[in-house]
Design a protein around this motif. Structure first.
Motif, PDB file in Angstrom:
ATOM      1  N   ASP A  26       0.851  -1.187   0.000  1.00  0.00           N
ATOM      2  CA  ASP A  26       0.000   0.000   0.000  1.00  0.00           C
ATOM      3  C   ASP A  26       0.889   1.240   0.000  1.00  0.00           C
ATOM      4  O   ASP A  26       1.610   1.491   0.962  1.00  0.00           O
ATOM      5  N   LEU A  27       0.842   2.000  -1.068  1.00  0.00           N
ATOM      6  CA  LEU A  27       1.699   3.175  -1.201  1.00  0.00           C
ATOM      7  C   LEU A  27       1.034   4.453  -0.694  1.00  0.00           C
ATOM      8  O   LEU A  27       1.671   5.503  -0.675  1.00  0.00           O
ATOM      9  N   LEU A  28      -0.228   4.364  -0.269  1.00  0.00           N
ATOM     10  CA  LEU A  28      -0.927   5.566   0.179  1.00  0.00           C
ATOM     11  C   LEU A  28      -0.242   6.194   1.386  1.00  0.00           C
ATOM     12  O   LEU A  28       0.020   7.395   1.406  1.00  0.00           O
ATOM     13  N   TYR A  29       0.078   5.395   2.394  1.00  0.00           N
ATOM     14  CA  TYR A  29       0.639   5.958   3.626  1.00  0.00           C
ATOM     15  C   TYR A  29       2.034   6.545   3.438  1.00  0.00           C
ATOM     16  O   TYR A  29       2.292   7.667   3.889  1.00  0.00           O
ATOM     17  N   PRO A  30       2.957   5.866   2.747  1.00  0.00           N
ATOM     18  CA  PRO A  30       4.256   6.520   2.524  1.00  0.00           C
ATOM     19  C   PRO A  30       4.138   7.768   1.640  1.00  0.00           C
ATOM     20  O   PRO A  30       4.874   8.733   1.829  1.00  0.00           O
ATOM     21  N   THR A  31       3.187   7.754   0.718  1.00  0.00           N
ATOM     22  CA  THR A  31       2.990   8.931  -0.134  1.00  0.00           C
ATOM     23  C   THR A  31       2.457  10.097   0.680  1.00  0.00           C
ATOM     24  O   THR A  31       2.919  11.229   0.532  1.00  0.00           O
ATOM     25  N   LEU A  95       1.380   3.283 -10.075  1.00  0.00           N
ATOM     26  CA  LEU A  95       1.893   2.790  -8.796  1.00  0.00           C
ATOM     27  C   LEU A  95       3.333   2.307  -8.908  1.00  0.00           C
ATOM     28  O   LEU A  95       4.132   2.515  -7.991  1.00  0.00           O
ATOM     29  N   ALA A  96       3.687   1.710 -10.038  1.00  0.00           N
ATOM     30  CA  ALA A  96       5.085   1.301 -10.240  1.00  0.00           C
ATOM     31  C   ALA A  96       5.998   2.528 -10.298  1.00  0.00           C
ATOM     32  O   ALA A  96       7.064   2.550  -9.679  1.00  0.00           O
ATOM     33  N   GLN A  97       5.570   3.559 -11.008  1.00  0.00           N
ATOM     34  CA  GLN A  97       6.363   4.797 -11.093  1.00  0.00           C
ATOM     35  C   GLN A  97       6.464   5.480  -9.728  1.00  0.00           C
ATOM     36  O   GLN A  97       7.504   5.993  -9.357  1.00  0.00           O
ATOM     37  N   LEU A  98       5.354   5.487  -8.997  1.00  0.00           N
ATOM     38  CA  LEU A  98       5.355   6.106  -7.681  1.00  0.00           C
ATOM     39  C   LEU A  98       6.291   5.375  -6.729  1.00  0.00           C
ATOM     40  O   LEU A  98       7.020   6.006  -5.965  1.00  0.00           O
ATOM     41  N   LEU A  99       6.295   4.068  -6.783  1.00  0.00           N
ATOM     42  CA  LEU A  99       7.209   3.280  -5.949  1.00  0.00           C
ATOM     43  C   LEU A  99       8.655   3.663  -6.230  1.00  0.00           C
ATOM     44  O   LEU A  99       9.452   3.856  -5.313  1.00  0.00           O
ATOM     45  N   LEU A 100       8.987   3.800  -7.507  1.00  0.00           N
ATOM     46  CA  LEU A 100      10.357   4.215  -7.860  1.00  0.00           C
ATOM     47  C   LEU A 100      10.656   5.617  -7.350  1.00  0.00           C
ATOM     48  O   LEU A 100      11.742   5.877  -6.835  1.00  0.00           O
ATOM     49  N   ASN A 101       9.694   6.540  -7.468  1.00  0.00           N
ATOM     50  CA  ASN A 101       9.900   7.909  -6.979  1.00  0.00           C
ATOM     51  C   ASN A 101      10.104   7.925  -5.470  1.00  0.00           C
ATOM     52  O   ASN A 101      10.991   8.629  -4.973  1.00  0.00           O
ATOM     53  N   LEU A 102       9.296   7.171  -4.742  1.00  0.00           N
ATOM     54  CA  LEU A 102       9.431   7.144  -3.279  1.00  0.00           C
ATOM     55  C   LEU A 102      10.766   6.531  -2.870  1.00  0.00           C
ATOM     56  O   LEU A 102      11.373   6.959  -1.890  1.00  0.00           O
ATOM     57  N   GLN A 103      11.218   5.561  -3.626  1.00  0.00           N
ATOM     58  CA  GLN A 103      12.496   4.901  -3.326  1.00  0.00           C
ATOM     59  C   GLN A 103      13.665   5.881  -3.513  1.00  0.00           C
ATOM     60  O   GLN A 103      14.621   5.861  -2.753  1.00  0.00           O
ATOM     61  N   ARG A 104      13.575   6.736  -4.509  1.00  0.00           N
ATOM     62  CA  ARG A 104      14.665   7.679  -4.811  1.00  0.00           C
ATOM     63  C   ARG A 104      14.757   8.819  -3.809  1.00  0.00           C
ATOM     64  O   ARG A 104      15.787   9.445  -3.678  1.00  0.00           O
ATOM     65  N   GLN A 105      13.645   9.132  -3.135  1.00  0.00           N
ATOM     66  CA  GLN A 105      13.623  10.322  -2.287  1.00  0.00           C
ATOM     67  C   GLN A 105      14.008  10.046  -0.866  1.00  0.00           C
ATOM     68  O   GLN A 105      13.957   9.146  -0.245  1.00  0.00           O
TER      69      GLN A 105
END
Length: 105
Positions: A26-31, A95-105
């Motif tokens: 679930d990427l909502l909470y880290p986002t 969601l795949a792109q967002l996961l990569l963005n969150l990983q980079r930041q």
């Protein structure tokens, strides 16, 4: 000889895919943690627009998908479903792109 699958799972942790064994992510909470206060909300369209530069157009909104599906089951056209399939495909890509963005930041 051992089966290939067993050999693959015996590999060291650093050599395994990082999300192996995770059934749901679930990427909502880290986002929300990352972008709280930057945007007016953290709904998917806002995240897509500001974080990924994606503007969706000409697709079936999720709220209309059940009616399109029921219409199809009752003998209606499948054309409305194409928008729903496109919508779901874009969700997965986003969601795949967002996961990569969150990983980079």
């Amino acid at each position: 000889m051992r089966p290939c699958l067993q050999v693959a799972t015996d590999s060291p942790a650093w050599a395994r895919p990082p999300l192996k064994g995770i059934d749901h992510l679930d990427l909502l909470y880290p986002t929300r943690r990352r972008y709280r206060g930057y945007w007016e909300n953290c709904r998917l369209p806002m995240i897509e627009r500001h974080s990924l530069g994606i503007m969706r157009e000409d697709e079936l909104p999720g709220s209309e998908a059940p009616d399109a599906w029921l219409g199809y089951l009752r003998g209606g056209s499948a054309s409305a479903l194409r928008g729903g399939f496109h919508h779901n495909h874009q969700d997965v890509v986003t969601l795949a792109q967002l996961l990569l963005n969150l990983q980079r930041q």
